[in-house]
Design an enzyme around this catalytic site. Sequence first.
Site, PDB file in Angstrom:
ATOM      1  N   GLY A 102      16.047  -2.413 -18.437  1.00 40.38           N
ATOM      2  CA  GLY A 102      17.366  -2.147 -17.864  1.00 40.38           C
ATOM      3  C   GLY A 102      18.432  -3.101 -18.386  1.00 40.38           C
ATOM      4  N   ASP A 127      16.697   3.151 -11.631  1.00 41.64           N
ATOM      5  CA  ASP A 127      18.018   3.057 -10.981  1.00 41.64           C
ATOM      6  C   ASP A 127      19.103   3.899 -11.654  1.00 41.64           C
ATOM      7  OD1 ASP A 127      16.756   1.208  -9.389  1.00 41.64           O
ATOM      8  OD2 ASP A 127      17.588  -0.538 -10.412  1.00 41.64           O
ATOM      9  N   MET A 169      15.473   3.017  -3.149  1.00 46.76           N
ATOM     10  CA  MET A 169      15.843   1.933  -4.070  1.00 46.76           C
ATOM     11  C   MET A 169      17.123   2.263  -4.842  1.00 46.76           C
ATOM     12  SD  MET A 169      12.358   0.498  -5.727  1.00 46.76           S
ATOM     13  CE  MET A 169      11.465  -0.812  -4.918  1.00 46.76           C
ATOM     14  N   ARG A 171      18.946  -0.685  -6.291  1.00 47.99           N
ATOM     15  CA  ARG A 171      19.659  -1.969  -6.350  1.00 47.99           C
ATOM     16  C   ARG A 171      21.128  -1.761  -5.973  1.00 47.99           C
ATOM     17  NH1 ARG A 171      18.049  -6.429 -10.749  1.00 47.99           N
ATOM     18  NH2 ARG A 171      16.080  -5.415 -10.342  1.00 47.99           N
ATOM     19  N   GLY A 185      18.552  17.658   1.371  1.00 45.82           N
ATOM     20  CA  GLY A 185      19.365  18.192   2.475  1.00 45.82           C
ATOM     21  C   GLY A 185      19.636  17.192   3.589  1.00 45.82           C
ATOM     22  N   GLU A 187      21.499  14.929   6.227  1.00 45.65           N
ATOM     23  CA  GLU A 187      22.747  15.132   6.972  1.00 45.65           C
ATOM     24  C   GLU A 187      23.772  14.044   6.652  1.00 45.65           C
ATOM     25  OE1 GLU A 187      19.767  15.810   8.328  1.00 45.65           O
ATOM     26  OE2 GLU A 187      20.162  17.955   8.475  1.00 45.65           O
ATOM     27  N   ARG A 211      24.290  22.930  17.592  1.00 44.16           N
ATOM     28  CA  ARG A 211      23.816  24.246  17.164  1.00 44.16           C
ATOM     29  C   ARG A 211      22.287  24.327  17.200  1.00 44.16           C
ATOM     30  NH1 ARG A 211      22.004  24.645  11.798  1.00 44.16           N
ATOM     31  NH2 ARG A 211      22.628  22.957  10.415  1.00 44.16           N
ATOM     32  N   HIS A 215      16.687  17.602  14.718  1.00 39.63           N
ATOM     33  CA  HIS A 215      16.219  16.548  13.812  1.00 39.63           C
ATOM     34  C   HIS A 215      17.316  16.260  12.794  1.00 39.63           C
ATOM     35  CE1 HIS A 215      15.512  20.266  11.651  1.00 39.63           C
ATOM     36  NE2 HIS A 215      15.432  19.564  10.535  1.00 39.63           N
TER      37      HIS A 215
HETATM   38  P1  ADP Z   1      16.299  -4.890 -15.664  1.00 34.32           P
HETATM   39  O1  ADP Z   1      16.076  -5.049 -17.117  1.00 34.32           O
HETATM   40  O2  ADP Z   1      15.503  -3.766 -15.086  1.00 34.32           O
HETATM   41  O3  ADP Z   1      17.758  -4.858 -15.306  1.00 34.32           O
HETATM   42  P2  ADP Z   1      16.207  -7.651 -14.741  1.00 34.32           P
HETATM   43  O4  ADP Z   1      17.650  -7.720 -14.403  1.00 34.32           O
HETATM   44  O5  ADP Z   1      15.244  -8.274 -13.810  1.00 34.32           O
HETATM   45  O6  ADP Z   1      15.680  -6.149 -14.924  1.00 34.32           O
HETATM   46  O7  ADP Z   1      16.040  -8.288 -16.184  1.00 34.32           O
HETATM   47  C1  ADP Z   1      14.766  -8.382 -16.799  1.00 34.32           C
HETATM   48  C2  ADP Z   1      14.652  -9.707 -17.513  1.00 34.32           C
HETATM   49  O8  ADP Z   1      15.631  -9.781 -18.551  1.00 34.32           O
HETATM   50  C3  ADP Z   1      14.913 -10.941 -16.664  1.00 34.32           C
HETATM   51  O9  ADP Z   1      13.806 -11.334 -15.885  1.00 34.32           O
HETATM   52  C4  ADP Z   1      15.234 -11.977 -17.715  1.00 34.32           C
HETATM   53  O10 ADP Z   1      14.077 -12.500 -18.320  1.00 34.32           O
HETATM   54  C5  ADP Z   1      15.999 -11.143 -18.759  1.00 34.32           C
HETATM   55  N1  ADP Z   1      17.453 -11.314 -18.549  1.00 34.32           N
HETATM   56  C6  ADP Z   1      18.204 -10.810 -17.553  1.00 34.32           C
HETATM   57  N2  ADP Z   1      19.481 -11.223 -17.664  1.00 34.32           N
HETATM   58  C7  ADP Z   1      19.534 -12.026 -18.743  1.00 34.32           C
HETATM   59  C8  ADP Z   1      20.576 -12.772 -19.402  1.00 34.32           C
HETATM   60  N3  ADP Z   1      21.835 -12.759 -18.939  1.00 34.32           N
HETATM   61  N4  ADP Z   1      20.253 -13.489 -20.497  1.00 34.32           N
HETATM   62  C9  ADP Z   1      18.999 -13.492 -20.970  1.00 34.32           C
HETATM   63  N5  ADP Z   1      17.978 -12.814 -20.413  1.00 34.32           N
HETATM   64  C10 ADP Z   1      18.235 -12.090 -19.320  1.00 34.32           C
HETATM   65  O1  F6P Z   2      15.396  -1.956 -10.900  1.00 32.07           O
HETATM   66  C1  F6P Z   2      14.369  -1.221 -10.289  1.00 32.07           C
HETATM   67  C2  F6P Z   2      14.148  -1.692  -8.872  1.00 32.07           C
HETATM   68  O2  F6P Z   2      13.063  -0.961  -8.343  1.00 32.07           O
HETATM   69  C3  F6P Z   2      15.350  -1.629  -7.952  1.00 32.07           C
HETATM   70  O3  F6P Z   2      15.584  -0.320  -7.487  1.00 32.07           O
HETATM   71  C4  F6P Z   2      14.945  -2.586  -6.873  1.00 32.07           C
HETATM   72  O4  F6P Z   2      16.059  -3.114  -6.190  1.00 32.07           O
HETATM   73  C5  F6P Z   2      14.239  -3.653  -7.653  1.00 32.07           C
HETATM   74  O5  F6P Z   2      13.791  -3.053  -8.861  1.00 32.07           O
HETATM   75  C6  F6P Z   2      13.060  -4.273  -6.944  1.00 32.07           C
HETATM   76  O6  F6P Z   2      12.587  -5.287  -7.760  1.00 32.07           O
HETATM   77  P1  F6P Z   2      11.188  -6.009  -7.667  1.00 32.07           P
HETATM   78  O7  F6P Z   2      10.390  -5.509  -8.807  1.00 32.07           O
HETATM   79  O8  F6P Z   2      11.534  -7.442  -7.847  1.00 32.07           O
HETATM   80  O9  F6P Z   2      10.588  -5.719  -6.342  1.00 32.07           O
END
Ligand code: ADP
Ligand code: F6P
Length: 319
Positions: A102, A127, A169, A171, A185, A187, A211, A215
Amino acid sequence: MKKIAVLTSGGDAPGMNAAIRAVVRRGIYCGLEVYGVRHGYDGLMDGDFQQMDLGSVGDIIHRGGTILRSARSEAFKSLEGQEKAITALNNAKIDGLVVIGGDGSFRGADKLNQLGLPTIGVPGSIDNDISGTDYSIGFDTAVNTVVEAIDKIRDTAYSHERICIIEVMGRHAGIIALWTGICAGAESIIIPEVQFDLEDIMERIQFGQKRGKMHSIIVVGEGAISGNEVKEKLKDKFNLDTNVIVLGYLQRGGTPTIYDRMMASKMGVYAVNLLIEGKKGLMVGWKKGQLTHLNFQDAFKEKHTIDLSDYYLARSISI
Ligand code: ADP
Ligand code: F6P
């Protein structure tokens, strides 16, 4: 480009294995040696590499999780950690790296690229909040899993005339909540992108009750508020009893859907092609129904947004 490596980082997502398979198979098909890095950036710093052959990615296209394992690595965020990774890559004579993960993982990939190691990112996260792409691998499977769970919960909600709050989830992003809320669906849907109103949620429940619908389903994106907090607020304000279900990691696992396998296959191959063409510092994206690529830095400037008209669509049909 003779030797490339691939790793998965951040939260695992269904389809990551299909992406690893595509990178390994495409790399070998194009005459490269391909190495798998275990445990994300932690393994990269430790030089935890294993050479992959065609069979090493056999029988994984349908499996959730990631065979390479993943990690959230604090140590890698420092320059020291990144330099350690570069040294390990240089020692193994790796010429290029594909990072499946990500936003956070791409920030790390960009740092490696700036330190001289050609890097390409493949978006993988349930996400679906990654800047620079309309889609990230895993979202389709995750929302299908959530909807399947809510469909089941609905049976009990209906039979016992209960109000169920389902926390999902995502984030800081509400797209999982929004899509699953519409498709199951619900509400009411609570997402971080829209300020929620307790009175409104109550009115919608009462409107249904008038109505004869006794649930109700409320889907809550974790980035807005927790399901338990919503429960407490409804209890305090209206003396209303609700049941809270936190779906948790259920959403991250399971067999990837066809859509995720397809996107993973396309994006993995595209990433290897970019490296072979000598491109670097890029992420693979999916925009307007087509594969594309853009600089990490340009991608970071974009903001992945949700389509708010979907939120209002939900309000007008889930009544
Ligand atoms: P995702 O890739 O799903 O967004 P994270 O935000 O946890 O998940 O990032 C995964 C890993 O990428 C982190 O644990 C870290 O090792 C590395 N990372 C995140 N942000 C930075 C950053 N600003 N600079 C360098 N490495 C980073
Ligand atoms: O980024 C994927 C995700 O599952 C988010 O939806 C959630 O907030 C987070 O990772 C949970 O992270 P962890 O792996 O630290 O429990």
